[in-house]
Design a protein around this motif. Structure first.
Motif, PDB file in Angstrom:
ATOM      1  N   LEU A 190       0.854  -1.192   0.000  1.00  0.00           N
ATOM      2  CA  LEU A 190       0.000   0.000   0.000  1.00  0.00           C
ATOM      3  C   LEU A 190       0.888   1.240   0.000  1.00  0.00           C
ATOM      4  O   LEU A 190       1.119   1.858   1.046  1.00  0.00           O
ATOM      5  N   LEU A 191       1.371   1.568  -1.172  1.00  0.00           N
ATOM      6  CA  LEU A 191       2.299   2.679  -1.302  1.00  0.00           C
ATOM      7  C   LEU A 191       1.716   3.842  -2.089  1.00  0.00           C
ATOM      8  O   LEU A 191       2.193   4.966  -1.994  1.00  0.00           O
ATOM      9  N   LYS A 192       0.665   3.569  -2.887  1.00  0.00           N
ATOM     10  CA  LYS A 192       0.051   4.608  -3.703  1.00  0.00           C
ATOM     11  C   LYS A 192      -1.458   4.578  -3.509  1.00  0.00           C
ATOM     12  O   LYS A 192      -2.049   3.534  -3.304  1.00  0.00           O
ATOM     13  N   ASN A 193      -2.064   5.733  -3.634  1.00  0.00           N
ATOM     14  CA  ASN A 193      -3.510   5.845  -3.522  1.00  0.00           C
ATOM     15  C   ASN A 193      -4.153   5.485  -4.865  1.00  0.00           C
ATOM     16  O   ASN A 193      -3.923   6.172  -5.860  1.00  0.00           O
ATOM     17  N   PRO A 194      -4.939   4.393  -4.924  1.00  0.00           N
ATOM     18  CA  PRO A 194      -5.579   4.035  -6.189  1.00  0.00           C
ATOM     19  C   PRO A 194      -6.782   4.911  -6.514  1.00  0.00           C
ATOM     20  O   PRO A 194      -7.330   4.825  -7.612  1.00  0.00           O
ATOM     21  N   PHE A 195      -7.182   5.750  -5.554  1.00  0.00           N
ATOM     22  CA  PHE A 195      -8.396   6.547  -5.730  1.00  0.00           C
ATOM     23  C   PHE A 195      -8.039   8.033  -5.747  1.00  0.00           C
ATOM     24  O   PHE A 195      -8.263   8.762  -4.776  1.00  0.00           O
TER      25      PHE A 195
END
Length: 643
Positions: free
Chosen positions: A535-540
C-alpha cells in the motif's frame, strides 16, 4: 451490483407481422460543418477521439437468419486517438455460425473551409481475417492516412444462422459517443424480452413499432467508460440493451414460455445433454484415482484429492464454456478441454465417489454481473463445481491451479451463480464468508553507523494472500523480486526463498535478506517504515468515479519491524495514530516503541467490507489519502558521530 444510480427497464416485443422501417442517418461520406470543425468533445474535454455515429439494423431473411448491418463514424481529436483507426471486428466463426461480409471504409482528411477534403478508401487487400481460437475469429484492418483531425468511417454486414446469436447493443464505449442507434426486427410469432441498463441522468429513446415487428433504441452524448481501480467488468456499467427469447407460438398456435424464472431455467439446464444430464457414472480410466482414494474415509479429503488429480492430469485449452460439446467420456480420453468440460468432469468424479456435487453456472467479475431479477443464461460465462459436504459448500474451478479447494476462486467473489439442479429456486450469492486476505510481515534489521539498513524479511500468508503470492511467485519469480525491490524504496533483495507448508489448504511463506542505503545526510536519516505492505500509492485519486468499488474479500495486513540501532542513536518518533472510515469498516494504524537500542514499529491495515457503491467513493478516497499520509511521515534518526 445494481446501485441507485442505475435504472433497468424490461419490456416484451410481440411480433405479429414483419416489415422494415429505416431511421434517417447522414449518408456515407457526407459530413456536417460541426463534424468537420469539431476539435474537442464538449462533454468530455480530454477525450482523444469521439464516435460521431454508431448505428445498426438487425433483420431476418426468408430463412430467419439474423442479418445485421452496422456503420461506425469516428473523429480523431488528437495524436493519442490514432489507435482508434486500428479496427477489430470479432465474430463467432465456429461451424460458420456467423460470417462477416461487405467490409468497407475510408479516411476523410478535412483541409479547411472552402477546400475539398481528401478521402482515402480502405483497400480490400488491407483487410485480414485472424483466427483467435476454435470458436472466435477477428476481422482486422487499419484505416489509411489517419492523423489528428481525421474522420474515419467503416461498415460491414454480420450474418448469423439464427436469432440465438442476438447480442446486446452497447450505447457506450471507452471514448464518448455522440449518437448510438439500433433498429431491431424480430422474427414472426416470437416474443423477446429486453432489458435497458442505464444511468438515471442519461436519456434514452425507445420506439416500439408493433405493426412492423420492430423496435428502435437511441442514446446521445454518452461519455466514455474507462477502467477504474477495483471495478467490476465494464459491461456492468455500460449503457446497454439486452435481449432474450421469452416465448414463441408453436405450429398449433400455442404460446410456449422460455425460461421465465430461475427455477424453470435450472430445471431445463439439468436435463440438457451438454450440461446437467452430461453426467456419466461409467467414465473410463478411473483406476489411478481409485488407488489414490483407497482407504480414505473423509469426504473433504476425498474432494481435495480428486480436485488435485484433475488439475494435474487434465489440461485446460484456455477457453471458457458452460457446456461440453464432446461428451465427458471423450474429455476423459483426451485429458484436455474447456473450463466447462473440465469442471463437469470434476462434478462427475465427485458424484461417482459419493460426494454431492452439481454444475454451477457463474459469471466471473471480469465478465459482468448477473441481475437476479432476470433469468438470462447469457449472463453466465462458464461452469464450475458446486459441492456439498456435511452442510458445508465448496465452489471449485479446476482451471484455477493456485486456488486451494477450501476457498472460493477470487474471480467469483461478490457475484451471483446458478446451481444446475431441478430443485434450484433462486440464484446463489457468492461471497468470501470467513475467508480473507491475511498477510503477516516480520522484519528484523539493524542500521549500521554508515546508514546502511540490512536484515531479514519473512512474509506469512493465509487464504487469499496464499493464492495471490503463490501465483505471482510461481509464474515469474524474477519479475516478482524485481517488483518488490522497485516498489519498496529500491531495497536490494538477497537470498529469496519460498515454501508452501501445506499442499492443499496451508499457509504460504516467503522470506529474503535485504539491504538499503538510507542516505545518511550529516548524521540524519529519514526512515520510511512502510515496507512490503503493498500500500504505497492511492488508487483513488480522480475527483470523479463512474463505477462501484469491489474489493472481493476482506483484508488484513500486519507488519512488525524490529530495528537494532547503533549506540548513541537519537530518535524523533511520530505519534502513534489510527485512521478509520466513519463506519469503522476500514482501519489503519501505526505504533512505535523504543526499548534500549531497539526500535519496534507496528503497522496494521484491515478492511471488513468488500463492496462500496460509487456514492461512497469520497469516503474511500479520503481514507486512503489519510492512511498514506500517515505512513509517509518518517522517523527521524540522528546517528552518533564516529570517533
Amino acid at each position: 451490483m445494481i446501485t441507485g444510480k442505475s435504472i433497468l427497464i424490461t419490456f416484451f416485443i410481440s411480433i405479429y407481422s414483419s416489415g422494415f422501417c429505416q431511421p434517417v442517418f447522414p449518408e456515407k461520406g457526407i459530413f456536417s460543418e460541426d463534424e468537420l470543425r469539431l476539435k474537442e468533445c464538449t462533454f468530455e474535454k480530454d477525450a482523444e477521439a469521439i464516435i460521431l455515429l454508431d448505428e445498426a439494423t438487425s433483420n431476418h431473411d426468408d430463412e430467419y437468419r439474423l442479418i445485421t448491418k452496422r456503420r461506425i463514424r469516428i473523429k480523431i481529436l488528437n495524436e493519442k486517438g490514432l489507435n482508434w483507426a486500428n479496427i477489430i471486428i470479432p465474430y463467432y466463426s465456429k461451424d460458420k455460425f456467423e460470417t462477416i461480409s461487405d467490409v468497407e471504409g475510408f479516411t476523410y482528411n478535412y483541409k479547411g473551409t472552402g477546400q475539398a477534403g481528401e478521402m482515402i478508401t480502405l483497400e480490400k487487400k488491407q483487410i485480414f481475417t485472424e483466427k483467435v481460437n476454435d470458436r472466435f475469429s477477428n476481422i482486422k484492418f487499419a484505416l489509411p492516412s489517419v492523423s489528428a483531425g481525421s474522420i474515419i468511417e467503416y461498415w460491414y454486414t454480420s450474418e448469423m444462422k439464427h436469432y440465438g446469436g442476438l447480442r446486446s447493443w452497447d450505447f457506450q464505449s471507452e471514448i464518448p459517443i455522440l449518437k448510438s442507434a439500433y433498429l431491431l426486427t424480430i422474427i414472426p410469432n416470437t416474443e423477446f424480452s429486453y432489458i435497458v441498463s442505464k444511468k438515471i441522468n442519461y436519456d434514452i429513446l425507445i420506439l416500439p413499432l408493433k405493426k412492423t415487428g420492430q423496435i428502435y433504441f437511441e442514446m446521445n452524448n454518452i461519455p466514455g467508460l474507462k477502467n477504474e481501480p477495483f471495478m467490476n467488468a465494464p459491461k456492468d456499467y455500460i449503457q446497454r440493451v439486452e435481449f432474450q427469447l421469452s416465448s414463441y407460438k408453436s405450429v398449433y398456435g400455442v404460446t410456449m414460455k422460455v425460461d421465465d424464472t430461475w427455477n424453470r431455467l435450472a430445471k431445463d439446464l439439468s436435463q440438457d445433454e451438454e450440461l446437467g444430464s452430461a453426467m456419466k457414472k461409467d467414465l473410463p480410466g478411473l483406476d489411478p484415482l481409485r488407488t489414490l482414494l483407497a482407504g480414505e474415509t473423509s469426504l473433504q479429503k476425498k474432494l481435495a484429492i480428486i480436485y488435485k488429480y484433475v488439475q494435474l492430469n487434465f489440461s485446460w485449452n484456455g477457453l471458457d464454456s458452460k457446456y461440453t460439446s464432446e461428451g465427458l467420456k471423450k474429455i476423459m480420453e483426451k485429458r484436455n478441454g474447456t473450463s466447462g468440460e473440465l469442471n463437469l468432469v470434476m462434478v462427475n468424479l465427485l458424484q461417482i465417489f459419493g460426494i454431492e456435487a452439481y454444475p454451477l453456472l457463474v459469471a466471473e467479475r471480469s465478465f459482468g454481473n448477473v441481475d437476479p431479477r432476470f433469468p438470462l443464461i447469457d449472463r453466465f460465462n462458464k461452469t464450475v463445481v458446486y459441492a456439498v459436504i456435511e452442510e458445508k459448500t465448496f465452489i471449485l474451478d479446476v482451471t484455477d491451479k493456485y486456488c486451494p479447494p477450501d476457498i472460493i476462486p477470487y474471480p467469483l467473489l461478490n457475484t451471483y451463480a446458478l446451481v444446475v439442479n431441478k430443485n434450484t429456486k433462486e440464484l446463489t450469492n457468492i461471497n468470501a464468508d470467513n475467508t480473507a486476505f491475511n498477510s503477516h510481515i516480520t522484519l528484523n534489521s539493524k542500521i549500521a553507523k554508515e546508514g546502511i539498513l540490512s536484515g531479514t524479511a519473512s512474509i506469512w500468508n493465509k487464504q487469499y494472500a496464499t493464492q495471490h503470492y503463490t501465483r505471482l511467485i510461481k509464474e515469474n519469480e524474477p519479475a516478482f523480486i524485481k517488483n518488490v525491490e522497485e516498489e519498496n524504496q529500491n531495497i536490494e533483495v538477497i537470498n529469496f526463498k519460498s515454501n508452501i507448508f501445506s499442499s492443499d489448504t496451508g499457509s504460504f511463506i516467503f522470506q529474503f535478506d535485504f539491504k538499503k542505503d538510507l542516505h545518511d545526510n550529516s548524521g540524519f536519516i529519514l526512515l520510511n517504515y512502510n515496507l512490503l505492505t503493498g500500500l504505497l500509492k492511492n488508487p483513488f485519486t480522480k475527483n470523479i468515479r463512474f463505477t462501484d468499488i469491489n474489493f472481493g474479500y476482506p483484508y488484513s495486513v500486519i507488519s512488525e519491524h524490529i530495528i537494532e540501532l547503533p549506540e548513541g542513536t537519537k530518535l524523533d518518533l511520530p505519534v502513534d495514530k489510527t485512521v478509520t472510515t466513519p463506519k469503522k469498516d476500514m482501519l489503519a494504524s501505526r505504533k512505535f516503541e523504543k526499548k534500549g537500542n531497539k526500535l519496534f514499529i507496528k503497522i496494521e491495515i484491515s478492511r471488513i467490507a468488500t463492496f462500496y457503491p460509487v456514492n461512497a467513493y469520497s469516503v474511500l478516497q479520503l481514507f486512503y489519502k489519510d492512511m498514506l499520509m500517515m505512513f509517509n511521515e518518517p522517523v527521524t534518526i540522528k546517528l552518533a558521530k564516529n570517533n
